[in-house]
Enzyme design. Structure first.
Site, mmCIF file in Angstrom:
data_model
loop_
_atom_site.group_PDB
_atom_site.id
_atom_site.type_symbol
_atom_site.label_atom_id
_atom_site.label_comp_id
_atom_site.label_asym_id
_atom_site.label_seq_id
_atom_site.Cartn_x
_atom_site.Cartn_y
_atom_site.Cartn_z
ATOM 1 N N GLU A 1 0.839 -1.210 0.000
ATOM 2 C CA GLU A 1 0.000 0.000 0.000
ATOM 3 C C GLU A 1 0.872 1.257 0.000
ATOM 4 O O GLU A 1 1.979 1.251 0.538
ATOM 5 C CB GLU A 1 -0.862 0.013 1.271
ATOM 6 C CG GLU A 1 -2.320 -0.317 1.041
ATOM 7 C CD GLU A 1 -3.102 0.792 0.345
ATOM 8 O OE1 GLU A 1 -2.502 1.646 -0.339
ATOM 9 O OE2 GLU A 1 -4.332 0.794 0.485
ATOM 10 N N ASP A 2 0.338 2.325 -0.559
ATOM 11 C CA ASP A 2 1.042 3.605 -0.514
ATOM 12 C C ASP A 2 0.975 4.212 0.884
ATOM 13 O O ASP A 2 1.970 4.606 1.459
ATOM 14 C CB ASP A 2 0.462 4.592 -1.554
ATOM 15 C CG ASP A 2 -1.069 4.691 -1.517
ATOM 16 O OD1 ASP A 2 -1.712 4.025 -0.667
ATOM 17 O OD2 ASP A 2 -1.614 5.431 -2.345
ATOM 18 N N ARG B 1 0.273 12.260 -9.169
ATOM 19 C CA ARG B 1 0.856 10.939 -8.893
ATOM 20 C C ARG B 1 2.293 10.827 -9.392
ATOM 21 O O ARG B 1 3.109 10.129 -8.806
ATOM 22 C CB ARG B 1 0.037 9.826 -9.563
ATOM 23 C CG ARG B 1 -1.335 9.609 -8.971
ATOM 24 C CD ARG B 1 -1.895 8.287 -9.494
ATOM 25 N NE ARG B 1 -3.334 8.191 -9.314
ATOM 26 C CZ ARG B 1 -3.944 7.771 -8.200
ATOM 27 N NH1 ARG B 1 -3.232 7.429 -7.150
ATOM 28 N NH2 ARG B 1 -5.255 7.699 -8.139
ATOM 29 N N PHE C 1 -2.486 15.924 4.279
ATOM 30 C CA PHE C 1 -2.800 15.266 3.008
ATOM 31 C C PHE C 1 -1.595 15.398 2.095
ATOM 32 O O PHE C 1 -1.087 16.494 1.872
ATOM 33 C CB PHE C 1 -4.050 15.860 2.353
ATOM 34 C CG PHE C 1 -4.590 14.953 1.293
ATOM 35 C CD1 PHE C 1 -5.401 13.876 1.623
ATOM 36 C CD2 PHE C 1 -4.240 15.142 -0.042
ATOM 37 C CE1 PHE C 1 -5.864 13.004 0.647
ATOM 38 C CE2 PHE C 1 -4.700 14.275 -1.027
ATOM 39 C CZ PHE C 1 -5.509 13.208 -0.679
ATOM 40 N N ASP D 1 -4.266 5.239 6.153
ATOM 41 C CA ASP D 1 -4.872 6.434 6.743
ATOM 42 C C ASP D 1 -5.854 5.972 7.822
ATOM 43 O O ASP D 1 -5.444 5.678 8.939
ATOM 44 C CB ASP D 1 -5.537 7.211 5.604
ATOM 45 C CG ASP D 1 -6.088 8.560 6.010
ATOM 46 O OD1 ASP D 1 -5.573 9.157 6.953
ATOM 47 O OD2 ASP D 1 -7.046 9.030 5.370
HETATM 48 P P1 IMP Z 1 -7.808 4.539 4.288
HETATM 49 O O1 IMP Z 1 -8.824 3.524 3.872
HETATM 50 O O2 IMP Z 1 -8.447 5.724 4.956
HETATM 51 O O3 IMP Z 1 -6.690 3.963 5.115
HETATM 52 O O4 IMP Z 1 -7.206 5.162 2.988
HETATM 53 C C1 IMP Z 1 -6.331 4.481 2.224
HETATM 54 C C2 IMP Z 1 -6.215 5.094 0.861
HETATM 55 O O5 IMP Z 1 -6.615 6.470 0.842
HETATM 56 C C3 IMP Z 1 -4.776 5.086 0.433
HETATM 57 O O6 IMP Z 1 -4.454 3.910 -0.225
HETATM 58 C C4 IMP Z 1 -4.705 6.307 -0.455
HETATM 59 O O7 IMP Z 1 -5.028 5.959 -1.777
HETATM 60 C C5 IMP Z 1 -5.732 7.246 0.082
HETATM 61 N N1 IMP Z 1 -5.115 8.270 0.936
HETATM 62 C C6 IMP Z 1 -5.102 8.352 2.278
HETATM 63 N N2 IMP Z 1 -4.427 9.411 2.724
HETATM 64 C C7 IMP Z 1 -3.970 10.028 1.611
HETATM 65 C C8 IMP Z 1 -3.160 11.195 1.396
HETATM 66 O O8 IMP Z 1 -2.696 11.902 2.306
HETATM 67 N N3 IMP Z 1 -2.903 11.506 0.093
HETATM 68 C C9 IMP Z 1 -3.364 10.768 -0.952
HETATM 69 N N4 IMP Z 1 -4.110 9.669 -0.795
HETATM 70 C C10 IMP Z 1 -4.412 9.300 0.478
HETATM 71 MG MG MG Z 2 -4.298 3.833 -2.451
#
Ligand code: IMP
Ligand code: MG
Length: 176
Positions: free
Chosen positions: A95-96, A161, A148, A99
């Site tokens: 995963e990148d 990206r 963010f 969050d």
């Molecule tokens: P989560 O489900 O809230 O953990 O979000 C995961 C996904 O949200 C990541 O794989 C990202 O694609 C996107 N995401 C979360 N935070 C950021 C950010 O700061 N910048 C860009 N994408 C984010």
């Molecule tokens: Mg993602």
């Protein structure tokens, strides 16, 4: 707008190299399948897997939880599934950023239902203060504050990206 650079390309390269070393040590005796969570992890995924000094199977999955906003909707839909059979395999989900953890929790649950031998999580970035579900990250690059970020695969509404660095992004309204 792009506010300030948080992680330089050189620093990303160092982080990814360190992670590759840790993962390589973990690969001993395993039958690995590396799964890239599209689209955000793609630059990290290619850099990381190319640093591993052994061959590994790669595949791609795409789940969506974000629209054109900086907040998670909390509902994850599967857009693209893997094509490799992961039963009995050692899965590394790449995963990148983690969050809230909701996307990853869903992706991991979906993969675990297919009876892999193991599932481990590899994430370049984590925002621990934002977590809504407890998620173990087995290999983590760096923790960041609740900002963010865009670049190195991460987007805001599909933009930024391809930036080689990671930047803090603020919407026009927040800008001062
Ligand atoms: P989560 O489900 O809230 O953990 O979000 C995961 C996904 O949200 C990541 O794989 C990202 O694609 C996107 N995401 C979360 N935070 C950021 C950010 O700061 N910048 C860009 N994408 C984010
Ligand atoms: Mg993602």
């Amino acid at each position: 707008m792009l506010k300030n650079m948080l992680i330089s390309a050189e620093r990303i390269e160092q982080i990814v190299s360190t992670m590759a070393g840790e993962i390589e040590a973990d690969l001993e005796g395993r039958d690995p399948v590396f799964i890239c969570v599209l689209k955000g992890a793609v630059y990290f995924f290619t850099a990381l897997t190319q640093k591993l000094r052994r061959d590994v199977v790669v595949d791609f999955i795409q789940a969506s939880s974000y629209g054109a906003t900086t907040e998670s909707s909390g509902t994850v839909t599967l857009i693209k599934d893997v094509t490799v059979d992961i039963a009995g395999k050692d899965v590394y989900v790449v995963e990148d950023i983690v969050d809230t953890g909701l996307t990853l929790a869903d992706v991991v649950a979906l993969l675990e239902a297919r009876h892999p031998r193991s599932v481990q999580v590899v994430a370049l970035l984590s925002k621990p203060s934002r977590r809504k579900v407890e998620m173990a990250i087995d290999f983590l690059g760096m923790e960041i504050e609740d900002r963010f970020v865009v670049g190195y695969g991460l987007d805001f509404a599909e933009r930024f990206r391809n930036l080689p660095e990671i930047w803090e992004f603020v919407s026009e309204m927040e800008k001062t």
